[in-house]
Design a protein around this motif. Structure first.
Motif, short mmCIF file in Angstrom:
data_model
loop_
_atom_site.label_atom_id
_atom_site.label_comp_id
_atom_site.label_asym_id
_atom_site.label_seq_id
_atom_site.Cartn_x
_atom_site.Cartn_y
_atom_site.Cartn_z
N LEU A 48 0.86 -1.19 0.00
CA LEU A 48 0.00 0.00 0.00
C LEU A 48 0.90 1.24 0.00
O LEU A 48 1.83 1.32 0.79
N GLY A 49 0.60 2.20 -0.88
CA GLY A 49 1.44 3.38 -1.00
C GLY A 49 1.09 4.49 -0.02
O GLY A 49 -0.02 4.51 0.54
N TYR A 50 2.04 5.40 0.14
CA TYR A 50 1.88 6.51 1.08
C TYR A 50 0.66 7.38 0.73
O TYR A 50 0.05 7.97 1.60
N GLY A 51 0.31 7.44 -0.56
CA GLY A 51 -0.79 8.31 -0.98
C GLY A 51 -2.10 7.59 -1.24
O GLY A 51 -2.99 8.14 -1.88
N ASP A 52 -2.24 6.36 -0.74
CA ASP A 52 -3.40 5.54 -1.11
C ASP A 52 -4.62 5.65 -0.21
O ASP A 52 -5.63 5.00 -0.47
N LEU A 53 -4.53 6.42 0.88
CA LEU A 53 -5.67 6.53 1.79
C LEU A 53 -6.25 7.94 1.72
O LEU A 53 -5.52 8.90 1.48
N GLY A 54 -7.55 8.04 1.99
CA GLY A 54 -8.18 9.36 2.04
C GLY A 54 -7.43 10.30 2.98
O GLY A 54 -7.07 11.42 2.62
N ILE A 55 -7.13 9.80 4.17
CA ILE A 55 -6.48 10.62 5.19
C ILE A 55 -5.06 11.03 4.77
O ILE A 55 -4.52 12.01 5.26
N PHE A 56 -4.48 10.30 3.82
CA PHE A 56 -3.16 10.67 3.29
C PHE A 56 -3.27 11.34 1.92
O PHE A 56 -2.31 11.40 1.17
N GLY A 57 -4.48 11.80 1.57
CA GLY A 57 -4.61 12.68 0.41
C GLY A 57 -5.06 12.07 -0.89
O GLY A 57 -5.07 12.75 -1.91
N PRO A 296 4.27 1.31 -2.97
CA PRO A 296 3.45 0.76 -4.06
C PRO A 296 4.31 0.15 -5.16
O PRO A 296 5.43 0.59 -5.40
N TRP A 297 3.74 -0.82 -5.86
CA TRP A 297 4.49 -1.51 -6.92
C TRP A 297 4.21 -0.82 -8.25
O TRP A 297 3.23 -1.13 -8.94
N HIS A 298 5.06 0.12 -8.59
CA HIS A 298 4.81 0.97 -9.75
C HIS A 298 4.77 0.22 -11.09
O HIS A 298 4.10 0.64 -12.02
N THR A 299 5.50 -0.87 -11.17
CA THR A 299 5.55 -1.63 -12.43
C THR A 299 4.14 -2.04 -12.87
O THR A 299 3.89 -2.20 -14.05
N PHE A 300 3.24 -2.20 -11.91
CA PHE A 300 1.92 -2.72 -12.25
C PHE A 300 0.88 -1.62 -12.49
O PHE A 300 -0.33 -1.84 -12.37
N LYS A 301 1.40 -0.47 -12.86
CA LYS A 301 0.55 0.62 -13.37
C LYS A 301 -0.69 0.84 -12.49
O LYS A 301 -0.55 1.10 -11.32
N THR A 302 -1.89 0.75 -13.11
CA THR A 302 -3.10 1.05 -12.32
C THR A 302 -3.44 -0.06 -11.31
O THR A 302 -4.33 0.13 -10.49
N HIS A 303 -2.74 -1.20 -11.38
CA HIS A 303 -2.95 -2.24 -10.36
C HIS A 303 -2.00 -2.05 -9.18
O HIS A 303 -2.01 -2.83 -8.23
N GLY A 304 -1.14 -1.04 -9.27
CA GLY A 304 -0.28 -0.67 -8.14
C GLY A 304 -0.79 0.65 -7.59
O GLY A 304 -1.54 1.37 -8.25
N GLY A 305 -0.34 1.01 -6.40
CA GLY A 305 -0.83 2.25 -5.78
C GLY A 305 0.05 3.44 -6.08
O GLY A 305 0.79 3.45 -7.06
N THR A 306 -0.07 4.44 -5.21
CA THR A 306 0.73 5.64 -5.39
C THR A 306 1.41 6.03 -4.08
O THR A 306 0.84 5.87 -3.00
N ALA A 307 2.62 6.54 -4.21
CA ALA A 307 3.33 7.04 -3.03
C ALA A 307 3.02 8.51 -2.80
O ALA A 307 3.67 9.17 -2.00
N GLY A 308 2.01 9.04 -3.50
CA GLY A 308 1.62 10.43 -3.30
C GLY A 308 2.75 11.38 -3.66
O GLY A 308 3.32 11.27 -4.73
N ARG A 311 8.82 10.41 -3.61
CA ARG A 311 9.52 9.88 -4.79
C ARG A 311 9.81 8.39 -4.60
O ARG A 311 10.10 7.93 -3.49
N GLY A 312 9.75 7.64 -5.70
CA GLY A 312 10.12 6.23 -5.65
C GLY A 312 8.97 5.32 -5.28
O GLY A 312 7.82 5.76 -5.15
N ALA A 313 9.27 4.04 -5.10
CA ALA A 313 8.23 3.03 -4.89
C ALA A 313 8.84 1.78 -4.28
O ALA A 313 10.01 1.79 -3.88
N LYS A 314 8.05 0.72 -4.26
CA LYS A 314 8.47 -0.58 -3.72
C LYS A 314 9.84 -0.99 -4.25
O LYS A 314 10.08 -0.90 -5.45
N GLY A 315 10.68 -1.46 -3.37
CA GLY A 315 11.97 -1.99 -3.79
C GLY A 315 13.08 -0.97 -3.73
O GLY A 315 14.26 -1.34 -3.74
N GLY A 316 12.75 0.31 -3.68
CA GLY A 316 13.78 1.34 -3.71
C GLY A 316 13.90 2.07 -2.39
O GLY A 316 13.05 1.95 -1.50
N THR A 317 14.96 2.87 -2.26
CA THR A 317 15.24 3.53 -0.99
C THR A 317 14.95 5.03 -1.02
O THR A 317 15.34 5.74 -0.09
#
Ligand code: MG
Length: 483
Positions: A48-57, A296-308, A311-317
């Motif tokens: 689940l990405g940082y930007g995927d909840l209502g409370i997180f925007g 979020p797993w960005h490779t999977f486009k709309t089946h992955g979430g958003t980090a809001g 910067r970056g996504a699953k697997g990276g630092t």
């Protein structure tokens, strides 16, 4: 451990009373002790990405239960995990230690797979094992991913019961069709993932269409059966990790499409847990924490979430890989509001030990700190560092406001630099040693857009010293992911 203390008290009771009185006194003492111990529930989403909840925007995913949970409790904006992928992140949460210390991270295999033989070593002490020694009942529900063979399963690691899938929901793939098509056709049979109860496989392939609903029913039933407490429930959802599935009731309910449906079902699940606590009169004695294992797993486009905005996504630092949308709730106890101080999943074990009067073992290094002063608004925690590992190497360190990247590499599975930065800092897909390191003030610039290395060589020198000291303190152990 505190089980020893409890037994000592019991023994003292036996020496000073007649036998019938002794038993009553011991029972009363244990009951009193237990009544003062809080229950703990950790709800852990997957990818689940940082930007995927209502409370997180998020503008179109509705999460009314999590939003309400945050309004009644705390929203944590700088809450991190121990690693940007599943297995090491979970090892960090449950042991309070960086996965490098337990052999649960690797540059060759980043997580455990169905052909892996390793897992969390028996020498590790999980939250469940620590609390169990102090009179807690414990239950694990959901994805495990810390070893699917004994002695690595949940019930080998301090959990009284387990119900869930032992590794990721995309593993054991037996059909060649792509994940998107399989998900759209609800083809759960394409993944021969087992569903287990304790150590037995009870369903294979697991019907993932109803998995969130069934995990929820299991967690609700555990709350009811363990309500005399104290208890620790670890509810680790296997979604929204791809392939996506959702139950009939959540089909096409979200403006945000399939991914939104999945998150809205998880939000419903949170609502069920909180409703049950209220109905059972456990609200004010139960700390509930919601967070995610990695970005979020960005490779999977709309089946992955958003980090809001991160910067970056699953697997990276970069921050999007390891900073998670986090909510705490404990009515009447927490100081309501937003907590911006740094904390990590590794802080949960020492914090739960502190809150329950459980002794923290002194024979090992912990990377977590007691964060209860932040929860109660009474002070700071000792944490002023976050160490970002990718595999078995430190890529970045945050100290206070500043974060230095010593090594950069694109996130998991990405072939091109993620274009969130403006102006863009070019990050090569290959591992790149940065000299000088990239430096960001992540409070002023949480999106890591503006490299300020040239202006602050003294900060880089200070963080480099932290890196050297950290690396000097790491003892080599057997690697569990390469077995
Ligand atoms: Mg994950």
């Amino acid at each position: 451990m505190n089980s020893f203390n409890t037994k000592s008290i019991a023994l003292a009771g036996l020496l000073s009373f007649g036998f019938a009185g002794q038993q009553n006194a011991v029972a009363a003492e244990t009951e009193n002790e237990n009544a003062s111990k809080p229950n703990f529930i950790v709800i852990f989403a997957d990818d689940l990405g940082y930007g995927d909840l209502g409370i997180f925007g998020h503008p179109t995913i509705k999460t009314p239960h999590l939003d309400k949970m945050a309004a009644e409790g705390q929203k944590w904006t700088s809450f991190y995990v121990a690693a940007p992928v599943c297995t090491p992140s979970r090892a960090g949460l449950l042991t309070g230690r960086l996965p490098i210390r337990s052999g649960m991270c690797s540059d060759k295999r980043r997580v455990l797979f169905p052909d892996s033989n390793g897992g969390l070593p028996q020498s590790e002490i999980t939250i469940a094992k620590a609390l169990k020694g102090n009179g807690y009942a414990t239950a694990a529900v959901g994805k495990w991913h810390l070893g699917h063979k004994s002695p690595h399963l949940p019930t080998d690691h301090g959990f009284d019961s387990y119900y869930g899938i032992p590794y990721s929901n995309d593993m054991d793939k037996v059909e060649k069709t792509d994940h998107f098509t399989l998900a759209d056709n609800e083809r759960y049979q394409a993944y021969n993932v087992p569903l287990m109860r304790d150590k037995e496989i009870i369903e294979r392939p697991a019907d993932q269409r109803t998995i969130t609903k069934r995990y929820t029913e299991e967690a609700v039933s555990k709350i009811k059966s363990l309500k005399d407490g104290p208890f620790f429930i670890y509810l680790a959802h296997s979604l929204p990790h791809i392939p996506l599935f959702r139950s009939e009731e959540f089909k096409d309910v979200s403006l945000a499409g399939f991914y939104g449906d999945v998150i809205e079902e998880i939000d419903w699940s949170v609502g069920q847990i909180l409703k049950t606590l209220k109905e059972e009169g456990l609200d004010e004695n139960t700390l509930v924490i919601f967070t995610s294992d990695n970005g979020p797993w960005h490779t999977f486009k709309t089946h992955g979430g958003t980090a809001g905005l991160l910067r970056g996504a699953k697997g990276g630092t970069f921050e999007g890989g390891m900073r998670e949308p986090t909510v705490f709730r404990w009515p009447g106890k927490l100081k309501k509001g937003v907590v911006m101080d740094m904390a990590t999943t590794m802080d949960l074990l020492p914090t739960f030990c502190k809150l329950s009067g459980t002794e923290l073992p002194d024979d090992r290094v912990f990377d977590g700190f007691d964060i209860s002063p932040l929860m109660f608004g009474t002070g700071k925690s000792e944490r002023d560092l976050v160490i970002y590992y990718r595999g078995a190497q430190v890529y970045a360190i945050r100290k206070g406001d500043y974060k230095a990247h010593f090594i950069t590499q694109n996130e998991y599975g990405s072939q091109t630099a993620h274009p969130i930065t403006n102006p863009p800092t070019e990050i090569k897909n290959a591992r790149t040693v940065e000299n000088p390191p990239l430096l960001y003030n992540v409070n002023i610039d949480p999106s890591e857009k503006f490299n300020i290395a040239e202006e602050h060589p003294e900060v880089i020198a200070e963080i480099r010293k932290v890196l050297e000291e950290h690396l000097a303190g790491i003892e080599p152990v057997e690697n569990q992911l390469e077995k």
